[in-house]
Design an enzyme around this catalytic site. Structure first.
Site, PDB file in Angstrom:
ATOM      1  N   ASP A  99       0.936  -0.947   0.370  1.00 15.19           N
ATOM      2  CA  ASP A  99       0.487   0.315  -0.370  1.00 15.19           C
ATOM      3  C   ASP A  99       0.673   0.903   0.142  1.00 15.19           C
ATOM      4  OD1 ASP A  99      -2.374   0.784   0.043  1.00 15.19           O
ATOM      5  OD2 ASP A  99      -2.190   1.044   2.249  1.00 15.19           O
ATOM      6  N   GLU A 139      -2.945  10.016  -0.226  1.00 15.07           N
ATOM      7  CA  GLU A 139      -4.338   9.463  -0.245  1.00 15.07           C
ATOM      8  C   GLU A 139      -5.074   8.949   0.668  1.00 15.07           C
ATOM      9  OE1 GLU A 139      -6.536   6.015  -0.918  1.00 15.07           O
ATOM     10  OE2 GLU A 139      -4.510   6.003  -0.250  1.00 15.07           O
ATOM     11  N   GLU A 140      -3.656   8.733   1.491  1.00 12.10           N
ATOM     12  CA  GLU A 140      -3.683   8.152   2.756  1.00 12.10           C
ATOM     13  C   GLU A 140      -4.340   9.054   4.012  1.00 12.10           C
ATOM     14  OE1 GLU A 140      -3.574   5.579   3.912  1.00 12.10           O
ATOM     15  OE2 GLU A 140      -2.262   4.039   2.529  1.00 12.10           O
TER      16      GLU A 140
END
Length: 337
Positions: A88, A122-123
């Site tokens: 990820d 995105e996190e």
């Protein structure tokens, strides 16, 4: 592993973007670097085979440059790769780079129809995808890389993130009637939120809630003057309805601060023989403005979300290699329709 050697925790994605840009240029890709406003050292990367024209390629591969902290350098035992971003999402970046390169080399007639968008943030706040909308990309198909255990996702839960600010009156804890504890008020609110029966969905399962951050007080023998907490709700029904329920349960006992939210997303089921499942994690998909005009939106990747964000994050090398072929096969099926 070379990607993983470059730390790219959120807000520190700059060096990774430069390395990927330089690598893709050597492979014949046209690169657009899109800096974040006010943060020139953070940039999205768009790779296309030809010079980019508004609208862009028919198929857009997408994943994210940032990882959650802390940075964990890569190691391998020859079967698995361990470390931050292994699944990820640096594993997804590597898989997609090899996939687009394989299509460009083995199927040059489709090279101009594919592109790769890598975004920051995105996190946390999805700022990279929000900024990427300014590129006016209008693909027919979006293929997003996240660790889904080699199964396509046909739906993802939404997310509602809320911060609470509690204000009290400081006093000696031996004389609680002289003050008003901000911590106690906050605990009562969080208890009510955690015990509430949130609606479920036959497709997505239970709506879940997590108190991720909590802080407050100034001394163990004093009533707390201030306290804060942040929660994340993985919603299976519209985010606005979730927020309304939160407001009713809070009932003005504490202040509602920052709010971020998006609805669940129904994704495209893959063509046979690929398997599909619902997932509980969030992605950048809800923040891609053109999503409702897509012919298909797919979510797929090697690795498991169950070990992502953990100190033991890892990915299977065999899965990673197979994921390249899945990306290529899917893209060719879609382009040949």
């Amino acid at each position: 592993m070379e990607l993983m050697k470059i730390e790219s925790t959120t807000k520190q994605e700059g060096a990774l973007a430069v390395a990927i840009k330089d690598y893709l240029k050597t492979k014949g890709w046209n690169i657009i670097v899109q800096p974040m406003p006010g943060e020139p050292n953070r940039s999205n990367i768009l790779a296309t085979r030809l010079h980019y024209d508004e609208g862009g390629p028919r198929i857009l591969f997408n994943t994210h440059l940032d990882t959650v902290p802390p940075y964990i350098p890569p190691t391998t035992d020859g079967k698995f790769i361990y470390g931050r971003g292994s699944n990820d999402a640096k594993g997804q970046i590597a898989s997609m780079i090899f996939a687009i390169q394989k299509i460009a080399e083995n199927h040059p007639e489709y090279a101009e129809d594919i592109g790769l968008l890598l975004v920051v943030g995105e996190e946390t706040d999805h700022v990279g995808m929000k900024e990427a909308n300014k590129l006016n990309l209008k693909p027919e198909f979006l293929i997003v890389g996240e660790p889904t255990e080699m199964k396509f996702a046909h739906a993802q839960k939404g997310a509602v993130k809320v911060r609470f600010d509690s204000n009290g009156i400081a006093a000696h804890s031996g004389y609680p009637h002289m003050g008003d504890s901000a911590v106690h008020k906050l605990i009562d609110v969080l208890h009510d939120l955690l015990k509430h029966k949130w609606p479920s969905s036959p497709e997505l399962g239970e709506t879940t809630i997590n108190v991720g951050l909590i802080n407050g007080g100034q001394a163990v023998n004093a009533l707390a003057e201030k306290a804060t907490a942040s929660i994340a709700i993985r919603n299976t029904y519209p985010a606005k309805e979730v927020l309304e329920t939160v407001k009713k349960l809070v009932n003005k006992r504490v202040e509602i601060g920052d709010v971020g939210m998006n609805d669940p997303v129904i994704l495209t089921k893959p063509p046979p023989p690929f398997e599909s499942v619902p997932v509980a994690f969030n992605t950048d998909i809800p923040y891609f403005d053109y999503r409702n005009h897509l012919k298909g939106c797919f979510l797929f990747g090697a690795g498991s979300i169950t070990n992502a964000h953990s100190m033991s994050e890892f990915i299977s090398i065999e899965e990673l290699e197979k994921s390249v072929d899945v990306h290529v096969d899917l893209a060719l099926k879609l382009l040949r329709k």
